[in-house]
Design an enzyme around this catalytic site. Structure first.
Site, PDB file in Angstrom:
ATOM      1  N   LYS A 115     -87.019 125.157  34.541  1.00 44.79           N
ATOM      2  CA  LYS A 115     -86.830 125.439  35.973  1.00 44.79           C
ATOM      3  C   LYS A 115     -86.596 126.923  36.231  1.00 44.79           C
ATOM      4  O   LYS A 115     -87.120 127.466  37.208  1.00 44.79           O
ATOM      5  CB  LYS A 115     -85.643 124.634  36.526  1.00 44.79           C
ATOM      6  CG  LYS A 115     -85.982 123.170  36.777  1.00 44.79           C
ATOM      7  CD  LYS A 115     -85.779 122.775  38.227  1.00 44.79           C
ATOM      8  CE  LYS A 115     -86.316 121.390  38.539  1.00 44.79           C
ATOM      9  NZ  LYS A 115     -85.298 120.369  38.589  1.00 44.79           N
ATOM     10  N   LYS A 197     -96.527 117.229  31.182  1.00 42.83           N
ATOM     11  CA  LYS A 197     -96.256 115.970  31.900  1.00 42.83           C
ATOM     12  C   LYS A 197     -96.822 116.032  33.324  1.00 42.83           C
ATOM     13  O   LYS A 197     -96.917 117.129  33.908  1.00 42.83           O
ATOM     14  CB  LYS A 197     -94.752 115.652  31.881  1.00 42.83           C
ATOM     15  CG  LYS A 197     -93.962 116.263  32.983  1.00 42.83           C
ATOM     16  CD  LYS A 197     -92.557 115.653  33.109  1.00 42.83           C
ATOM     17  CE  LYS A 197     -91.842 116.390  34.226  1.00 42.83           C
ATOM     18  NZ  LYS A 197     -90.503 116.038  34.520  1.00 42.83           N
ATOM     19  N   LYS A 200     -94.870 116.499  40.140  1.00 46.22           N
ATOM     20  CA  LYS A 200     -95.067 116.638  41.591  1.00 46.22           C
ATOM     21  C   LYS A 200     -95.494 118.054  41.953  1.00 46.22           C
ATOM     22  O   LYS A 200     -96.144 118.277  42.945  1.00 46.22           O
ATOM     23  CB  LYS A 200     -93.738 116.405  42.321  1.00 46.22           C
ATOM     24  CG  LYS A 200     -93.189 115.024  42.228  1.00 46.22           C
ATOM     25  CD  LYS A 200     -91.745 115.021  42.756  1.00 46.22           C
ATOM     26  CE  LYS A 200     -90.996 113.831  42.256  1.00 46.22           C
ATOM     27  NZ  LYS A 200     -89.558 113.948  42.314  1.00 46.22           N
TER      28      LYS A 200
HETATM   29  P1  TYM Z   1     -87.313 113.062  39.057  1.00 50.42           P
HETATM   30  O1  TYM Z   1     -87.167 112.938  40.525  1.00 50.42           O
HETATM   31  O2  TYM Z   1     -87.962 114.275  38.487  1.00 50.42           O
HETATM   32  O3  TYM Z   1     -88.121 111.831  38.503  1.00 50.42           O
HETATM   33  C1  TYM Z   1     -87.772 110.499  38.863  1.00 50.42           C
HETATM   34  C2  TYM Z   1     -88.061 109.564  37.694  1.00 50.42           C
HETATM   35  O4  TYM Z   1     -89.446 109.617  37.327  1.00 50.42           O
HETATM   36  C3  TYM Z   1     -89.557 109.861  35.923  1.00 50.42           C
HETATM   37  N1  TYM Z   1     -90.758 110.676  35.683  1.00 50.42           N
HETATM   38  C4  TYM Z   1     -91.730 110.361  34.820  1.00 50.42           C
HETATM   39  N2  TYM Z   1     -91.887 109.304  34.006  1.00 50.42           N
HETATM   40  C5  TYM Z   1     -93.019 109.265  33.256  1.00 50.42           C
HETATM   41  N3  TYM Z   1     -93.983 110.217  33.281  1.00 50.42           N
HETATM   42  C6  TYM Z   1     -93.863 111.302  34.079  1.00 50.42           C
HETATM   43  N4  TYM Z   1     -94.824 112.215  34.115  1.00 50.42           N
HETATM   44  C7  TYM Z   1     -92.688 111.409  34.907  1.00 50.42           C
HETATM   45  N5  TYM Z   1     -92.248 112.315  35.821  1.00 50.42           N
HETATM   46  C8  TYM Z   1     -91.066 111.861  36.278  1.00 50.42           C
HETATM   47  C9  TYM Z   1     -88.281 110.602  35.559  1.00 50.42           C
HETATM   48  O5  TYM Z   1     -87.990 110.466  34.188  1.00 50.42           O
HETATM   49  C10 TYM Z   1     -87.262 109.930  36.436  1.00 50.42           C
HETATM   50  O6  TYM Z   1     -86.793 108.737  35.834  1.00 50.42           O
HETATM   51  N6  TYM Z   1     -82.767 114.323  37.558  1.00 50.42           N
HETATM   52  C11 TYM Z   1     -83.596 113.209  37.956  1.00 50.42           C
HETATM   53  C12 TYM Z   1     -83.043 112.412  39.125  1.00 50.42           C
HETATM   54  C13 TYM Z   1     -81.667 111.925  38.926  1.00 50.42           C
HETATM   55  C14 TYM Z   1     -81.270 110.824  38.144  1.00 50.42           C
HETATM   56  C15 TYM Z   1     -79.859 110.742  38.291  1.00 50.42           C
HETATM   57  C16 TYM Z   1     -81.951 109.908  37.347  1.00 50.42           C
HETATM   58  C17 TYM Z   1     -80.550 112.471  39.480  1.00 50.42           C
HETATM   59  N7  TYM Z   1     -79.456 111.734  39.112  1.00 50.42           N
HETATM   60  C18 TYM Z   1     -79.113 109.768  37.617  1.00 50.42           C
HETATM   61  C19 TYM Z   1     -81.221 108.933  36.698  1.00 50.42           C
HETATM   62  C20 TYM Z   1     -79.821 108.852  36.839  1.00 50.42           C
HETATM   63  C21 TYM Z   1     -84.940 113.755  38.375  1.00 50.42           C
HETATM   64  O7  TYM Z   1     -85.095 114.854  38.778  1.00 50.42           O
HETATM   65  O8  TYM Z   1     -85.924 112.825  38.337  1.00 50.42           O
END
Ligand code: TYM
Length: 334
Positions: A115, A197, A200
């Site tokens: 990041k 990966k 978004k």
């Molecule tokens: P975020 O918003 O980036 O992603 C949400 C979820 O999607 C999964 N993910 C993926 N899985 C497979 N392949 C990919 N290319 C891919 N891109 C994203 C992520 O692993 C995630 O499960 N920090 C977290 C959000 C968060 C969170 C939490 C999650 C905040 N507090 C507590 C679990 C528990 C995040 O930015 O996810």
């Protein structure tokens, strides 16, 4: 435990448009686990402001995301679907946990390193302590299990370390959470560069399938997906593009990679890419239709936000009061 059920927590950021990676890596598993556990699914808007956001846009995206949780099949009567910013306990617990987290631990977080490379004009303390807020999210609800994609596993590890450290000082305050990573789809890669990966924020629009893409766009993007010159649909590391497509195909229709290899034996990549595109479009269509219906029902979505926000505050408050007492904050006089 809540009413004899184990507790599940997970969340997603409302930044950008969700991708197929978010869906296959997380949301789809949330739905399959939602009967078995007492579930909390948060739209983590506090996390979103670690990078600059347009306020109106963030509000709109947060509402869309909350609606999408329901459209994907989570029943808000059974699952607590809410905004993180409506429960002040997240930020309060995060502060306390900051005091139980070492800078050395945070320095090792790979997502932080990625990041700051991307947002070099805004390296703020929120980006740095992001994993502590995530730990607070999870520990606030005493979650037993946290379904995530593979990219979040490092954050789950630090959550467990923080919880164990706290419990070591004050006794069994927090449940130690386990990550849950699905068999297929845990790491969906970019369609244009299968070593990265799917994200978004990719600048190349052909690299990601967005949840709201229509059938034609989905099929077109899969047609353009980067593969190789082996001309064999095989699930192996030497063919990362094809491996990723098999992964997506299997996550959509429950087949194993061996079954997919057999199905496409002797057939060209064109056929295979079309089949992958069609299975993705078939999986996303009902979610999109339901989303468009739900988003129009303002009163219903408002009622979900209100009722579930109250429920989340209730459970968060219970843990927070316990933690405040343990660390020595004075009791409130009522
Ligand atoms: P975020 O918003 O980036 O992603 C949400 C979820 O999607 C999964 N993910 C993926 N899985 C497979 N392949 C990919 N290319 C891919 N891109 C994203 C992520 O692993 C995630 O499960 N920090 C977290 C959000 C968060 C969170 C939490 C999650 C905040 N507090 C507590 C679990 C528990 C995040 O930015 O996810």
């Amino acid at each position: 435990m809540i009413d004899g059920k184990r507790i599940l927590f997970s969340g997603m950021q409302a930044t950008g448009t969700l991708t197929l990676g978010n869906y296959l890596g997380a949301l789809k598993n949330w739905v399959s686990l939602s009967d078995e556990y007492e579930c909390f699914y948060s739209v983590v808007d506090l996390h979103s402001i670690t990078v600059r956001q347009d306020p109106a846009e963030l509000r709109k995206r947060a509402r869309n995301l909350l609606t999408l949780y329901i459209a994907a099949g989570l029943d808000p009567k059974k699952n607590c679907i809410y905004y993180q910013s409506h429960v002040s306990g997240h930020a309060e617990l995060a502060w306390i946990l900051n005091c139980f987290t070492y800078m050395g631990e945070l320095n090792r977080m790979t997502q932080f390193k990625d990041k700051i490379a991307k947002h070099s004009d805004n390296i703020n303390a929120g980006l740095y302590t992001y994993p502590v807020l995530m730990a607070a999210d999870i520990l606030l609800y005493q979650a037993d299990v946290v379904p995530v994609g593979r990219d979040q596993l490092q954050h789950l590890e630090i959550t467990r370390d923080i919880a164990q450290r706290f419990n070591g000082v004050y006794g069994e305050v927090f449940t130690i959470p386990e990550p849950y990573v699905g068999k297929a789809g845990a790491r969906i890669m970019s369609l244009q560069d299968p070593t990265k990966k799917m994200s978004k924020s990719d600048d190349n629009l052909n690299a990601s399938i967005f949840l709201m893409d229509d059938r034609d766009a989905i099929i077109r993007k899969f047609k353009r997906a980067v593969t190789d010159s082996e001309a064999a649909v095989r699930y192996r590391d030497e063919q990362p593009g094809i491996k990723n497509l098999i992964e997506i195909y299997c996550a959509c229709n429950g087949r194993t990679p061996e079954e997919a290899e057999k199905e496409f034996e002797g057939r060209g990549y064109g056929d295979f890419k079309l089949a992958v595109g069609e299975s993705v479009a078939d999986v996303l269509r009902p979610v999109q239709e339901r989303f468009h219906e739900l988003i129009r029902d303002k009163a219903y979505i408002d009622s979900v936000i209100k009722e579930n926000g109250e429920k989340a505050n209730y459970y968060a408050g219970k843990t927070l009061r316990k933690v405040q007492k343990k660390v020595g904050f004075p009791e409130r006089i009522r």
